[in-house]
Design a protein around this motif. Structure first.
Motif, PDB file in Angstrom:
ATOM      1  N   VAL A 169       1.522  -2.125   5.254  1.00 48.88           N
ATOM      2  CA  VAL A 169       0.183  -3.267   4.993  1.00 48.88           C
ATOM      3  C   VAL A 169      -0.757  -2.349   4.973  1.00 48.88           C
ATOM      4  N   THR A 170      -0.768  -0.591   4.949  1.00 49.57           N
ATOM      5  CA  THR A 170      -1.406   0.456   4.111  1.00 49.57           C
ATOM      6  C   THR A 170      -1.115   0.582   2.847  1.00 49.57           C
ATOM      7  N   VAL A 171      -0.236   0.425   2.830  1.00 51.42           N
ATOM      8  CA  VAL A 171       0.130   0.524   1.119  1.00 51.42           C
ATOM      9  C   VAL A 171      -0.185  -0.781   0.461  1.00 51.42           C
ATOM     10  N   THR A 172       0.240  -1.882   0.240  1.00 47.55           N
ATOM     11  CA  THR A 172      -0.986  -2.461  -0.015  1.00 47.55           C
ATOM     12  C   THR A 172      -2.562  -3.379   0.252  1.00 47.55           C
ATOM     13  N   SER A 173      -3.360  -2.520   1.022  1.00 50.63           N
ATOM     14  CA  SER A 173      -4.403  -2.665   1.953  1.00 50.63           C
ATOM     15  C   SER A 173      -5.134  -1.807   0.373  1.00 50.63           C
ATOM     16  N   ALA A 174      -4.073  -0.213   0.735  1.00 53.93           N
ATOM     17  CA  ALA A 174      -5.102   0.626  -0.970  1.00 53.93           C
ATOM     18  C   ALA A 174      -4.686  -0.059  -2.094  1.00 53.93           C
ATOM     19  N   MET A 175      -4.089  -0.589  -2.388  1.00 53.97           N
ATOM     20  CA  MET A 175      -3.194  -1.089  -3.692  1.00 53.97           C
ATOM     21  C   MET A 175      -4.804  -2.753  -4.464  1.00 53.97           C
ATOM     22  N   VAL A 176      -5.284  -3.056  -3.088  1.00 57.93           N
ATOM     23  CA  VAL A 176      -5.700  -3.565  -3.535  1.00 57.93           C
ATOM     24  C   VAL A 176      -7.773  -3.589  -3.468  1.00 57.93           C
ATOM     25  N   ALA A 177      -7.518  -1.827  -2.797  1.00 63.43           N
ATOM     26  CA  ALA A 177      -9.263  -1.527  -2.402  1.00 63.43           C
ATOM     27  C   ALA A 177      -9.683  -0.973  -2.789  1.00 63.43           C
ATOM     28  N   VAL A 178      -8.299  -0.086  -3.572  1.00 59.20           N
ATOM     29  CA  VAL A 178      -8.975   1.066  -4.978  1.00 59.20           C
ATOM     30  C   VAL A 178      -9.368   0.127  -6.263  1.00 59.20           C
ATOM     31  N   PRO A 179      -8.907  -0.308  -6.347  1.00 61.20           N
ATOM     32  CA  PRO A 179      -9.143  -1.112  -8.222  1.00 61.20           C
ATOM     33  C   PRO A 179     -10.577  -1.833  -6.825  1.00 61.20           C
ATOM     34  N   LEU A 180     -10.586  -2.449  -5.690  1.00 56.18           N
ATOM     35  CA  LEU A 180     -12.247  -3.081  -5.480  1.00 56.18           C
ATOM     36  C   LEU A 180     -13.312  -1.952  -5.386  1.00 56.18           C
ATOM     37  N   ALA A 181     -12.577  -1.073  -4.825  1.00 58.13           N
ATOM     38  CA  ALA A 181     -13.542   0.358  -4.936  1.00 58.13           C
ATOM     39  C   ALA A 181     -14.018   0.596  -5.947  1.00 58.13           C
ATOM     40  N   TRP A 182     -13.166   0.473  -7.073  1.00 55.85           N
ATOM     41  CA  TRP A 182     -13.834   1.571  -8.958  1.00 55.85           C
ATOM     42  C   TRP A 182     -14.629   0.653  -8.750  1.00 55.85           C
TER      43      TRP A 182
END
Lengths: 352, 540
Positions: B78-91
């Protein structure tokens, strides 16, 4: 013979409705240090960023080393400009050691360790290459930023308010160090400052900016000695203005007659710029000026006095001469050189 | 006399500015608190020690190891997939000229307001065996079997969609707070935008990624609702099943293992937090970053944002409304919902009040009397973070049944559980607003001749009031969403919104669950909206 390292022509840039830079032109000869001086908000930092490529101008053109960087339809990104930049807050990469910071901009073909050593030695930090940025003092960080910007041998080095982050005690030393390093490196330098003392001290050429426009450019001596506008005169140091009138014998002011001839008809009103070293206060119970305040500066006393017209003038006096506020003095002008005068439109009037 | 007084002030010893009595009372409260805080773990340990040898043998069987493996694997995934969703969104929402950027910035963290069991319920109601997709496929194409969404895939999808905002918020805060001069310096040193991102931006994001990622991992470790509904046997579900089958020693042992696991993650989090401090540098960010022009890339970017928001927000909202309308149409409506709402409000209100009143002296001591003991007290308070809801509930059940039957299945015991779970949150909030009040206000009042108690009432408390109110509302809403402790400890017949929803979903009465779910989501959105609005204001 000097080639031109940087040439800006007719640069304009607005943010929202605010015109930060308007029709600005300047040139920097190769190997010279140019100071861009002005009050905060005058557009000097914007000019710097336009040259570095962090902002796009609305109009105008920038050339670096005979190569067009910006023109309508042309925009070279910052990484292709070979411009070194020292940021106001240094912007050292916090996750890299000093050596890695300095090596960051060096190409693969370069002998990186050798160049890093060379540049670190130039700024006097040879032993600290392994340190992290947060382990350094402000003055050291400054020098690392300088080394990092110099390492790739940029065509021009830009410094944004390089000394404003340092406290006063440190500033003088760092200023001297940086001036020496810059001279040694032979780099072409543009630095931005709001401190006229700094500009006078460090530059070969200076440009005074106000409200997005160039007010005056020239050598430090020219700009200080012959300010082109009232703004420059005020900005270059403590200046008071006296009103006077052209007569056949010279300029008549409330502090007496100045034997100085101007290219103006008799009777024309003028404003005369006087600096504290042009004025003397002589204690005299019959004097018409009254001392307002004393600013003790150690070596000197700076006094201000109010003239009958209500204008204030300042004067440097020996630290041994003590005058109490309210004391009567005779204020006289004693420049020993001709003073700068402005006509009604704040334009400088030539001396005949 | 006067000389001595003067010297004491000059030497800078802390001025005793509370009278002896109020100090004593304060420490009394604290002592009570400490014993309550220590109770659950202590009791679990005692209980585990007295467990029979077969319980210990059970613990060391492969099954436990499998549970550890499953739990850690789910947390990691869950941590890995969250990061994959969140980093592009954040940027995209912090650094680019994405169309409607502000709107996306506000909307993307919103899934945080959906309690995990609500998210899981809606997911199951759409894609599960008796769900919408299957009904529709059966009617149109006669397809009666779908790939099973229960187990790992369902838990992974649901938890990712609900917890990616933790990574998003921390990464975005770093991105928009990052000094743009760092990236500009890299550009002016001849590096392309992509190299700059890889060599400067990403390393600087690492602490934020770590912190956000650990929050996600902790969320997964503590979560009960989603894994229970998705029937994936992580610790919380296994403990619950053991408890339900009256295998209580086994449950206690498992709970201790879960606590140990959580402690490891918490320790990691603190480590990272401390290291992160070094990464702040410079004299402060002077200007907002210049936005990256996306050009034609803005279409895929928009599609990405729209897709994430669609699946994590629009779809759940649509499903909620759909089930609600269907329930209303069928007249199946909302049995005893008003009673459940009232119970929820009552429990949450009482909980918020007691918790904030307890947090006040703790925060006060921590801020105004810093020292070794108070630091220990603060740590102790935060250590209950390591206790997932199900663990606290279990400990209190054991304690109540064996030593305080008069407390067992009463509201006060439920409130104690809430206190243990949410005190850290309240202490944090009160502490933050207490830190805003400079001690010189209080010192000024003292020097004007007021006694300490008067100073507290006339100066400290009025200044603190907004902080207390926001802490109370935060706790109120968190308590309202709490599921496992409420499920296990609520008095007989005491139904709240959360437990009403739970029982409806357990029976797959999806329409019945819609009304409490909607109420819970609406209530949880309040503080989130406030938080996002404030973040936006800071942003602009």
């Amino acid at each position: 013979m000097n080639s031109i390292a940087v040439r800006c022509q007719n640069l304009s840039k607005a943010y929202g409705g605010v015109q930060a830079v308007r029709h600005l032109s300047l040139t920097i000869p190769t190997g010279q240090i140019l100071a861009l001086l002005g009050p905060s908000g005058c557009g000097k930092t914007t000019t710097l960023r336009l040259i570095a490529g962090f902002e796009r101008p609305d109009a105008g053109r920038v050339e670096i080393g005979e190569q067009v960087m910006v023109e309508s339809g042309v925009f070279i990104p910052p990484e292709k400009r070979q411009v070194g930049m020292v940021f106001q807050n240094y912007a050292l990469f916090p996750h890299l050691s000093l050596a890695d910071n300095v090596a960051y901009g060096l190409g693969r073909n370069e002998n990186r360790p050798a160049r890093v050593r060379e540049v670190l030695a130039m700024v006097g930090l040879s032993d600290l290459g392994a340190r992290m940025p947060h382990e350094l003092s402000g003055g050291q960080q400054q020098r690392v930023a300088l080394a990092r910007a110099l390492a790739p041998r940029p065509k021009v080095l830009l410094l944004d308010e390089p000394f404003s982050g340092l406290d006063v005690g440190l500033r003088e030393q760092v200023r001297a160090d940086v001036a020496r390093i810059l001279r040694q490196s032979g780099a072409t330098v543009l630095f931005v400052t709001h401190n006229q003392e700094e500009a006078l001290l460090m530059s070969d050429q200076m440009v005074v900016m106000n409200d997005g426009q160039v007010e005056q450019g020239g050598t430090p001596e020219d700009v200080f000695g012959a300010p082109a506008t009232r703004f420059v005169a005020e900005f270059m140091g403590k200046t008071d203005f006296l009103s006077g009138r052209v007569t056949a014998d010279g300029l008549l002011t409330e502090m007496g007659l100045l034997s100085q001839r101007l290219a103006l008809p008799i009777g024309a009103p003028v404003e005369i710029a006087v600096r504290p070293d042009d004025v003397r206060f002589i204690p005299d119970v019959d004097g018409s000026a009254r001392i307002v305040a004393r600013y003790f500066q150690g070596v000197l006393n700076l006094y201000s006095a109010r003239l009958p017209s209500g204008r204030l003038v300042h004067s440097y006096q020996a630290h041994t001469l003590t005058l109490a506020p309210g004391a009567s003095v005779r204020a006289i002008i004693d420049p020993g050189h001709s003073l700068v005068c402005f006509d009604e439109h704040a334009g400088r009037v030539e001396v005949v | 006399m006067q000389m001595a007084e003067a010297t004491r002030f000059e030497s800078g010893t802390p001025k005793p500015w509370l009278s002896r009595w109020s100090t004593l009372a304060l420490w009394g409260v604290v002592a009570l608190l400490v014993s309550t805080l220590l109770l659950p773990t202590a009791y679990l340990i005692i209980r585990a020690m007295s467990a029979g040898s077969d319980a210990w043998q059970n613990l060391f069987r492969l099954r436990t190891l499998e549970t550890v493996g499953r739990t850690v694997w789910l947390a990691f995934s869950v941590t890995v997939t969250s990061a994959m969703v969140a980093v592009p969104l954040a940027w995209l929402t912090a650094r680019t000229d994405l169309p409607l950027r502000r709107m996306w910035a506000v909307v993307t963290p919103l899934p945080l307001v959906i309690p995990s069991y609500v998210g899981a319920y809606l997911f199951a109601s759409a894609f599960g065996p008796r769900g919408l997709l299957q009904q529709w496929l059966e009617e149109s194409f006669g397809i009666t079997r779908l790939p099973d969404i229960y187990g790992f895939p369902g838990a992974l999808i649901v938890l990712t969609l609900l917890s990616y905002p933790y990574v998003l918020l921390s990464v975005r805060a770093t991105l928009s707070g990052m000094d743009p001069a760092l990236e500009e310096a890299s550009r002016s040193l001849g590096q392309s935008p992509l190299t700059t991102f890889r060599r400067v931006t990403l390393p600087l994001l690492r602490p934020a990624l770590g912190a956000g990622g650990l929050l996600v991992a902790l969320y997964v470790l503590r979560d009960f609702g989603a894994v229970a509904i998705m029937r994936y046997d992580t610790f919380t579900r296994v403990i619950y099943i053991a408890y339900r089958s009256f295998d209580r020693s086994q449950a206690a042992l498992l709970a201790l293992v879960l606590v140990a696991l959580t402690l490891i993650f918490l320790a990691l989090e603190t480590r990272l937090h401390q290291r992160g401090r070094y990464f702040q540098s410079g004299v402060g960010a002077a200007r907002p970053p210049t936005l990256v022009r996306l050009g034609p890339w803005r279409w895929p970017a928009l599609a990405f944002c729209g897709g994430v928001v669609g699946v994590s927000l629009v779809l759940p909202a649509g499903l909620l409304v759909y089930w609600l309308l269907r329930g209303l149409n069928a007249g199946e409506i909302i049995p005893a919902l008003s009673q459940a709402t009232w119970n929820s409000v009552l429990a949450s209100g009482l909980g918020a009040m007691t918790i904030v009143l307890t947090a006040l002296p703790v925060a006060f001591l921590v801020v105004r009397r810093p020292g070794r003991i108070t630091r220990l007290l603060e740590r102790l308070t935060y250590s209950t973070f390591a206790l997932p809801g199900i663990v606290v509930a279990l400990a209190l059940v054991f304690f109540g049944v064996n030593h305080a039957p008069w407390l067992y299945q009463t509201l006060p015991l439920l409130l104690i559980a809430y206190g243990l779970l949410f005190l850290p949150q309240a202490v944090g909030a009160v502490r933050a607003s207490l830190l805003q009040i400079h001690p010189s206000f209080e010192e000024a009042a003292r020097s004007l001749g007021r006694r300490p108690a008067q100073v507290f009432l006339t100066i400290t408390l009025p200044l603190l009031r907004p902080g207390l109110i926001s802490a109370a509302s935060l706790v109120f809403l968190t308590v309202m969403k709490e599921l496992p402790a409420t499920l296990i400890l609520a008095p007989l017949g005491f139904k709240t919104l959360a437990t009403a929803l739970w029982s409806a979903v357990s029976e797959a009465f999806f329409a019945q669950a819609a009304a409490p779910a909607l109420l819970l989501v609406l209530l949880s959105s309040l503080p989130m909206t406030f938080f996002i609005l404030r973040e936006q204001r800071v942003d602009s």
